[in-house]
Design a protein around this motif. Sequence first.
Motif, PDB file in Angstrom:
ATOM      1  N   SER A  62       0.817  -1.195   0.000  1.00 48.50           N
ATOM      2  CA  SER A  62       0.000   0.000   0.000  1.00 48.50           C
ATOM      3  C   SER A  62       0.858   1.256   0.000  1.00 48.50           C
ATOM      4  O   SER A  62       0.634   2.187  -0.780  1.00 48.50           O
ATOM      5  CB  SER A  62      -0.933  -0.004   1.217  1.00 48.50           C
ATOM      6  N   ARG A  63       1.870   1.270   0.853  1.00 44.91           N
ATOM      7  CA  ARG A  63       2.741   2.447   0.916  1.00 44.91           C
ATOM      8  C   ARG A  63       3.584   2.580  -0.342  1.00 44.91           C
ATOM      9  O   ARG A  63       3.755   3.682  -0.872  1.00 44.91           O
ATOM     10  CB  ARG A  63       3.644   2.381   2.149  1.00 44.91           C
TER      11      ARG A  63
ATOM     12  N   GLU B  16       3.767   5.702  -3.085  1.00 45.06           N
ATOM     13  CA  GLU B  16       4.990   6.464  -3.331  1.00 45.06           C
ATOM     14  C   GLU B  16       5.522   6.281  -4.748  1.00 45.06           C
ATOM     15  O   GLU B  16       6.136   7.190  -5.313  1.00 45.06           O
ATOM     16  CB  GLU B  16       6.070   6.057  -2.313  1.00 45.06           C
TER      17      GLU B  16
ATOM     18  N   VAL C  77      11.075   0.475   1.620  1.00 46.94           N
ATOM     19  CA  VAL C  77       9.748   0.762   2.160  1.00 46.94           C
ATOM     20  C   VAL C  77       9.338  -0.311   3.162  1.00 46.94           C
ATOM     21  O   VAL C  77       8.832  -0.009   4.252  1.00 46.94           O
ATOM     22  CB  VAL C  77       8.714   0.858   1.019  1.00 46.94           C
TER      23      VAL C  77
ATOM     24  N   LEU D  51       8.676   0.320   7.161  1.00 37.68           N
ATOM     25  CA  LEU D  51       7.320   0.145   7.699  1.00 37.68           C
ATOM     26  C   LEU D  51       7.257  -0.967   8.730  1.00 37.68           C
ATOM     27  O   LEU D  51       6.724  -0.790   9.825  1.00 37.68           O
ATOM     28  CB  LEU D  51       6.353  -0.147   6.558  1.00 37.68           C
TER      29      LEU D  51
END
Length: 294
Positions: free
Chosen positions: A108-109, A113, A284, A288
Amino acid sequence: MDLLQLRYFQAVARREHLSRAAEEMHVGQPSMSRTIARLERELGVPLFDRQGRQVRLNRFGSAFLKRVDRALVELDEARQELSDEAGLENGSVSVAAETLLTLTGPLSRFSAEYPEVSVRLRQADADAMVRQLADREVDLCVASQRLAGPSLRSVELLREEVLLAVPLAHPLAGRERVGIGDVTEEPFVTTRPGHWQRTLLERLFTGTGTKPKITCEGDETGAIQDLVSAGLGIGLIPVTARRAAAGGPVAWLHVDAPGCARVLTMVWREDAYLPMAARRFRDVAVSLLRSRRS
């Protein structure tokens, strides 16, 4: 010789079957046969022992394949480096994991991005992930157990306690903690061999003189809690599942046994070029998941 000949030769060498290699390369089998024959004429030696459409690499072919594999890998990595230099617009990353639920947060992140990067996911057990890394089918693997193989490098993403889930009506449901000796006669709901829950369960039973009694095994790790809740047995589930409040109602117990934990790592090949998109996805995921450590 040209690049197409080498690609065709590599495909036939891997399949050891002309028709299947031709199908893989999206060409007709006669064209594939003529290309391989022309390559052999140029080299002056046969590369295969033939039995109809079935072929077997001979000693010349085996030696040549090692060189061809190295050469084509260098060319593919050079192409990837040039693409990286041009930016991420056409970038892609391929990731394998034991359960894809682990990747929902990082995906998702990452998608937010880097929306221009395409992501390809595969679900695989530990053995399959090692093969996929060796064959360069994936860039990254997310594993809950050690992946053994040459030139593999890893970074720890998450370390969490693994709890024992039991049905609410189970005699152990009122307890806070149990030892392995308390559950040697209990039926377990778990995964098939090769998945981390099964590996952990079998390791916890080492030294007890018994093997775990398995009443249900499968590949759907997310179904374990529901099956336990339905009364089919007891099962090992990471603490994040309890926090997520997903699945059927169960009682949660701490397990008094060394190493009753899940260690999530990201793995890649140290001896191969890692595309920029894969490096960005790794960054990422590390950022996270490390922030969520228990």
